[in-house]
Design a protein around this motif. Structure first.
Motif, PDB file in Angstrom:
ATOM      1  N   VAL A  25       0.856  -1.186   0.000  1.00 18.40           N
ATOM      2  CA  VAL A  25       0.000   0.000   0.000  1.00 18.40           C
ATOM      3  C   VAL A  25       0.896   1.241   0.000  1.00 18.40           C
ATOM      4  N   VAL A  26       0.295   2.375  -0.218  1.00 18.46           N
ATOM      5  CA  VAL A  26       0.995   3.658  -0.065  1.00 18.46           C
ATOM      6  C   VAL A  26       0.047   4.573   0.706  1.00 18.46           C
ATOM      7  N   ILE A  27       0.195   4.564   2.036  1.00 17.68           N
ATOM      8  CA  ILE A  27      -0.740   5.291   2.893  1.00 17.68           C
ATOM      9  C   ILE A  27       0.023   6.304   3.751  1.00 17.68           C
ATOM     10  N   PRO A  28      -0.206   7.589   3.540  1.00 20.09           N
ATOM     11  CA  PRO A  28       0.468   8.604   4.372  1.00 20.09           C
ATOM     12  C   PRO A  28      -0.096   8.605   5.785  1.00 20.09           C
ATOM     13  N   VAL A  69       3.373   3.692  20.241  1.00 23.02           N
ATOM     14  CA  VAL A  69       3.186   4.802  19.312  1.00 23.02           C
ATOM     15  C   VAL A  69       1.707   4.925  18.947  1.00 23.02           C
ATOM     16  N   THR A  70       1.358   6.122  18.479  1.00 20.84           N
ATOM     17  CA  THR A  70       0.018   6.371  17.960  1.00 20.84           C
ATOM     18  C   THR A  70       0.126   6.638  16.468  1.00 20.84           C
ATOM     19  N   LEU A  71      -0.649   5.911  15.686  1.00 20.73           N
ATOM     20  CA  LEU A  71      -0.651   6.079  14.233  1.00 20.73           C
ATOM     21  C   LEU A  71      -1.908   6.838  13.828  1.00 20.73           C
ATOM     22  N   ALA A  72      -1.741   7.835  12.960  1.00 19.90           N
ATOM     23  CA  ALA A  72      -2.881   8.599  12.448  1.00 19.90           C
ATOM     24  C   ALA A  72      -2.883   8.497  10.926  1.00 19.90           C
ATOM     25  N   ASN A  73      -3.958   7.948  10.381  1.00 25.12           N
ATOM     26  CA  ASN A  73      -4.094   7.792   8.932  1.00 25.12           C
ATOM     27  C   ASN A  73      -4.622   9.104   8.357  1.00 25.12           C
ATOM     28  N   PHE A  74      -3.810   9.775   7.520  1.00 26.09           N
ATOM     29  CA  PHE A  74      -4.211  11.066   6.957  1.00 26.09           C
ATOM     30  C   PHE A  74      -5.417  10.937   6.031  1.00 26.09           C
ATOM     31  N   LEU A  75      -5.557   9.788   5.358  1.00 29.03           N
ATOM     32  CA  LEU A  75      -6.622   9.619   4.380  1.00 29.03           C
ATOM     33  C   LEU A  75      -7.965   9.299   5.025  1.00 29.03           C
ATOM     34  N   SER A  76      -7.960   8.435   6.032  1.00 30.09           N
ATOM     35  CA  SER A  76      -9.216   8.024   6.663  1.00 30.09           C
ATOM     36  C   SER A  76      -9.508   8.778   7.955  1.00 30.09           C
ATOM     37  N   ALA A  77      -8.508   9.531   8.453  1.00 31.87           N
ATOM     38  CA  ALA A  77      -8.635  10.290   9.713  1.00 31.87           C
ATOM     39  C   ALA A  77      -8.801   9.375  10.922  1.00 31.87           C
ATOM     40  N   ARG A 161      -4.587   9.685  -4.873  1.00 28.41           N
ATOM     41  CA  ARG A 161      -4.631  10.019  -3.448  1.00 28.41           C
ATOM     42  C   ARG A 161      -3.280  10.553  -2.984  1.00 28.41           C
ATOM     43  N   LYS A 162      -2.219  10.001  -3.545  1.00 29.46           N
ATOM     44  CA  LYS A 162      -0.890  10.496  -3.202  1.00 29.46           C
ATOM     45  C   LYS A 162      -0.725  11.937  -3.681  1.00 29.46           C
ATOM     46  N   CYS A 163      -1.194  12.222  -4.902  1.00 33.73           N
ATOM     47  CA  CYS A 163      -1.116  13.582  -5.432  1.00 33.73           C
ATOM     48  C   CYS A 163      -1.909  14.547  -4.563  1.00 33.73           C
ATOM     49  N   GLN A 164      -3.089  14.113  -4.124  1.00 32.15           N
ATOM     50  CA  GLN A 164      -3.927  14.971  -3.295  1.00 32.15           C
ATOM     51  C   GLN A 164      -3.269  15.255  -1.952  1.00 32.15           C
ATOM     52  N   SER A 165      -2.660  14.215  -1.374  1.00 37.64           N
ATOM     53  CA  SER A 165      -2.023  14.403  -0.065  1.00 37.64           C
ATOM     54  C   SER A 165      -0.793  15.297  -0.168  1.00 37.64           C
ATOM     55  N   GLU A 166      -0.134  15.288  -1.337  1.00 37.38           N
ATOM     56  CA  GLU A 166       1.060  16.103  -1.544  1.00 37.38           C
ATOM     57  C   GLU A 166       0.736  17.458  -2.153  1.00 37.38           C
ATOM     58  N   GLY A 167      -0.528  17.634  -2.573  1.00 37.04           N
ATOM     59  CA  GLY A 167      -0.932  18.895  -3.185  1.00 37.04           C
ATOM     60  C   GLY A 167      -0.400  19.086  -4.584  1.00 37.04           C
ATOM     61  N   SER A 168      -0.043  17.989  -5.271  1.00 32.98           N
ATOM     62  CA  SER A 168       0.495  18.084  -6.631  1.00 32.98           C
ATOM     63  C   SER A 168      -0.617  17.923  -7.664  1.00 32.98           C
ATOM     64  N   ASP A 169      -0.313  18.242  -8.920  1.00 34.11           N
ATOM     65  CA  ASP A 169      -1.287  18.211 -10.004  1.00 34.11           C
ATOM     66  C   ASP A 169      -1.628  16.771 -10.380  1.00 34.11           C
ATOM     67  N   GLY A 171      -3.775  16.132 -13.001  1.00 29.81           N
ATOM     68  CA  GLY A 171      -4.331  16.183 -14.355  1.00 29.81           C
ATOM     69  C   GLY A 171      -3.810  15.086 -15.269  1.00 29.81           C
ATOM     70  N   GLU A 172      -2.517  14.787 -15.179  1.00 27.06           N
ATOM     71  CA  GLU A 172      -1.927  13.764 -16.047  1.00 27.06           C
ATOM     72  C   GLU A 172      -2.504  12.384 -15.727  1.00 27.06           C
ATOM     73  N   LEU A 173      -2.701  12.091 -14.446  1.00 28.83           N
ATOM     74  CA  LEU A 173      -3.259  10.797 -14.057  1.00 28.83           C
ATOM     75  C   LEU A 173      -4.694  10.655 -14.549  1.00 28.83           C
ATOM     76  N   LEU A 174      -5.484  11.724 -14.462  1.00 33.97           N
ATOM     77  CA  LEU A 174      -6.857  11.686 -14.946  1.00 33.97           C
ATOM     78  C   LEU A 174      -6.890  11.471 -16.448  1.00 33.97           C
ATOM     79  N   SER A 175      -5.923  12.052 -17.141  1.00 33.38           N
ATOM     80  CA  SER A 175      -5.824  11.866 -18.586  1.00 33.38           C
ATOM     81  C   SER A 175      -5.500  10.412 -18.925  1.00 33.38           C
ATOM     82  N   ILE A 176      -4.604   9.815 -18.145  1.00 33.62           N
ATOM     83  CA  ILE A 176      -4.248   8.404 -18.354  1.00 33.62           C
ATOM     84  C   ILE A 176      -5.464   7.509 -18.129  1.00 33.62           C
TER      85      ILE A 176
END
Length: 240
Positions: A25-28, A69-77, A161-169, A171-176
């Protein structure tokens, strides 16, 4: 006396000790704990290999072996409590992160990525089982295509989801993703032609008319470079 080392996996976990399979997986996430001086520490990380019991977390700075430790999932909160089972200095093969065990097993903590990857594996296992039962080759091809479609969409979703979490564009993925949809439409059209030639299609007037309108609209918009109207909108217009 020679001590035989147990085989290790890529993330440094003993092959014998692991009870259930981990999935990529790739989960921030955010990992927080208290250091030796009692000061609270927070570090951003990425979960890479997980299951309901825990997994491998990639991070630059990490807590000591045995730390709570406490783990916090950025995607699911969601948050979860865990214990550090292995760190780079404590187990051979562990590098650039830690292996954690959730205090309470919780598959849902990792979100949809884990669920989708598990489902894909189960679908592939089912495909293997179907092959041994001499299932019709055309149905097997349909099944294989559906599994591949799920895999492609899942990978694209993970990247989005990775792009959204990093604030990157994104558009290219949607085109693909759109290009892949066109490819699948092409494949479906080719198969539909074969079905018609083999007289395997029941000519229901409404269904055929909807298909004709959709194909005409798609062809027209591709020529003119315009946005394609949604199927929902197309259906609404046919009902008016």
């Amino acid at each position: 006396m020679t001590i035989k080392k147990r085989p290790m996996t890529a993330d440094g976990t003993s092959a014998e000790r692991r009870k259930t399979r981990r999935f990529p997986v790739v989960i921030p996430i955010e990992v927080s704990w208290r250091g030796k001086d009692g000061i609270s520490v927070k570090e951003e990380a990425v979960a890479r290999q997980v299951n309901a019991n825990g997994g491998f977390v990639k991070m630059s700075n990490y807590p000591e072996l045995g730390s709570r430790v406490t783990l916090a999932n950025f995607l699911s909160a969601q948050t979860a409590e865990a214990r550090v089972l292995a760190a780079p200095e404590s187990r051979q093969g562990v590098a650039n992160g830690i292996v954690v065990e959730l205090t309470v097993p919780n598959e849902s903590f990792w979100g949809v990525d884990l669920q989708v990857n598990k489902t894909i594996l189960e679908l592939k296992s089912l495909e293997t089982a179907l092959k041994s039962e001499d299932i019709d080759v055309h149905l097997m091809r349909e099944y294989r295509s559906a599994v591949e479609n799920i895999r492609t969409i899942t990978e694209t979703l993970q990247h989005l989801r990775k792009c959204q979490s990093e604030g990157s564009d994104s558009g290219e993925l949607l085109s693909i993703l759109a290009s892949d949809r066109i490819r699948r439409i092409t494949d479906l059209c080719t198969e539909a032609v074969a079905d018609v030639d083999a007289s395997q299609v029941e000519h229901e007037p409404k269904v055929v008319d909807e298909l004709k309108r959709a194909m005409q609209l798609l062809q027209q918009n591709l020529k003119q470079g315009r946005k394609v109207e949604t199927i929902a909108g197309l259906k609404r217009s046919s009902e008016d």
